[in-house]
Enzyme design. Sequence first.
Site, PDB file in Angstrom:
ATOM      1  N   HIS A  82       0.963  -1.131  -0.392  1.00 31.70           N
ATOM      2  CA  HIS A  82      -0.395  -0.178   0.076  1.00 31.70           C
ATOM      3  C   HIS A  82       0.627   1.837  -0.286  1.00 31.70           C
ATOM      4  O   HIS A  82       1.745   0.845   1.016  1.00 31.70           O
ATOM      5  CB  HIS A  82      -1.223  -0.066   1.177  1.00 31.70           C
ATOM      6  N   ASP A 161     -14.788   2.921   7.246  1.00 29.99           N
ATOM      7  CA  ASP A 161     -13.809   3.667   6.409  1.00 29.99           C
ATOM      8  C   ASP A 161     -14.408   4.345   5.686  1.00 29.99           C
ATOM      9  O   ASP A 161     -14.443   5.213   5.766  1.00 29.99           O
ATOM     10  CB  ASP A 161     -12.470   3.155   6.180  1.00 29.99           C
ATOM     11  N   ARG A 168     -14.044  12.882   7.022  1.00 34.02           N
ATOM     12  CA  ARG A 168     -13.006  13.405   7.852  1.00 34.02           C
ATOM     13  C   ARG A 168     -12.748  14.686   6.127  1.00 34.02           C
ATOM     14  O   ARG A 168     -12.104  15.584   6.630  1.00 34.02           O
ATOM     15  CB  ARG A 168     -12.102  12.723   7.795  1.00 34.02           C
ATOM     16  N   SER A 183      -7.274   4.267   9.129  1.00 33.14           N
ATOM     17  CA  SER A 183      -8.197   3.966   7.819  1.00 33.14           C
ATOM     18  C   SER A 183      -7.724   3.298   7.016  1.00 33.14           C
ATOM     19  O   SER A 183      -7.582   2.210   5.835  1.00 33.14           O
ATOM     20  CB  SER A 183      -7.879   5.378   7.137  1.00 33.14           C
ATOM     21  N   LYS A 187      -8.121  -1.281   5.893  1.00 33.50           N
ATOM     22  CA  LYS A 187      -8.352  -2.256   4.105  1.00 33.50           C
ATOM     23  C   LYS A 187      -7.342  -3.135   4.400  1.00 33.50           C
ATOM     24  O   LYS A 187      -7.770  -4.324   3.609  1.00 33.50           O
ATOM     25  CB  LYS A 187      -8.363  -0.907   3.534  1.00 33.50           C
TER      26      LYS A 187
END
Length: 433
Positions: A82, A161, A168, A183, A187
């Site tokens: 990620h 999320d 947010r 967050s 995931k």
Amino acid sequence: MNISEVISKTRKKEALSSEEISWLVDSYVKGEIPDYQMSAWLMAVCINGLTDAETSKLTIAMRDSGDVLDLSGINGVTVDKHSTGGIGDKTSLIIAPVCAACGIYVPKMSGRGLGFTGGTIDKLESIPGFNVEMRFEDYIKAVNSTGAAIISQTGKLVPADKKMYALRDVTGTVESIPLICSSIMSKKLATGCDCILLDVKCGSGAFMKNKEDALKLAQLMTSVGKAAGKKCRAVITDMNEPLGDAVGNALEVIEAAEILKGRKKGRLYQLCMGLSANMLELAGIGSYDRCMELAENAVSSGKALEILEKMIYNQGGNGKAIYDYSLLPQGIYKHEVTAKESGYISGINSERIGIAALMTGAGRENKESHIDHSAGIVFSRHTGDHVSRGDVIMTLYSSSVRDFTESAKKALSAVSYSSEKPEVQPVIVRKYI
Ligand code: URA
């Protein structure tokens, strides 16, 4: 439990219990806590932070708000990567086939971009026919057959999320290390891989503007990942200037193909090799140096390129597009941006380039905006290069915007010059944490 009490506790920096955190997330997802109270809590977190233990509990509560994927149908070790986001980041299109060519499995769920430029899914959708929405069984089959597949994240994954991030985004509460960590990690944990590599970007085009904050986020994310039973590691990488030569969806697919053909060995190639070596080492393939050798061989042998082609065919796309770029969307209009002075380029501000790319049509201003897959920017010069006044620094492309006056102005404002040759920061700032 009482939401006002939970908000006051965080406001007074008193740690919340696991039960309070699970209740908060659960009640918000069910619609029992209204947005105004959740925003008050998020703002309290932004200001006061959370303890590491609270962040871990928040991440797990968010993960468990939806499906957690079972990847046991995949025939080997699964590794995910990620990136915390940046301009021109097409690393997933490169590292997934490289790692698959080295014998590990990369089942990837990615997002569409909101903001400056497209996400990995938007880049892949610029390939004619490419399908990012597969049935779960077909996804597992695709991963087993080629070693990699990239699809879009399903709505059933981490609904907490989805709702919290949207809130947010409009309440000035995105920039908080514990909230970014929970967050992202919720995931990553829900998508089910055995190992997770985190590419934490640092610089003008990243959430984390300095090394200290990038290090804090990297340490927090890896400790949350390890506490959840995953093999987890982070790399800190530079995002002071856009990554590679291209920013924009089809343009980035072309650049990814060029890297896999071994035709470009610059910063993007170096980063992709470093990320791949880390992923392979995490998966137990060998030492970092051995894994680096394997990753480089996957490119020089052409094996990784073949896997990308198979991956595209597997997902309904036209694999020929990575050999014949005329099959990809082409910008009808173009505009060259030239150097306004002579000297060394001392910086190319990523954030401004991101905005300029958005103005060409390469990104989305809101969820409903339509992406122009042909649009974006290609650099012919980078930080550290010497230019003479009038030299082309970059070319802007679009099929949806004919007038480049404003986008070119924004792009030019990103470039700074110096009379001395500047020191260029390596793309990998910290090899791993
Ligand atoms: N990316 C995410 O998925 N979440 C954040 O909070 C920031 C970046």
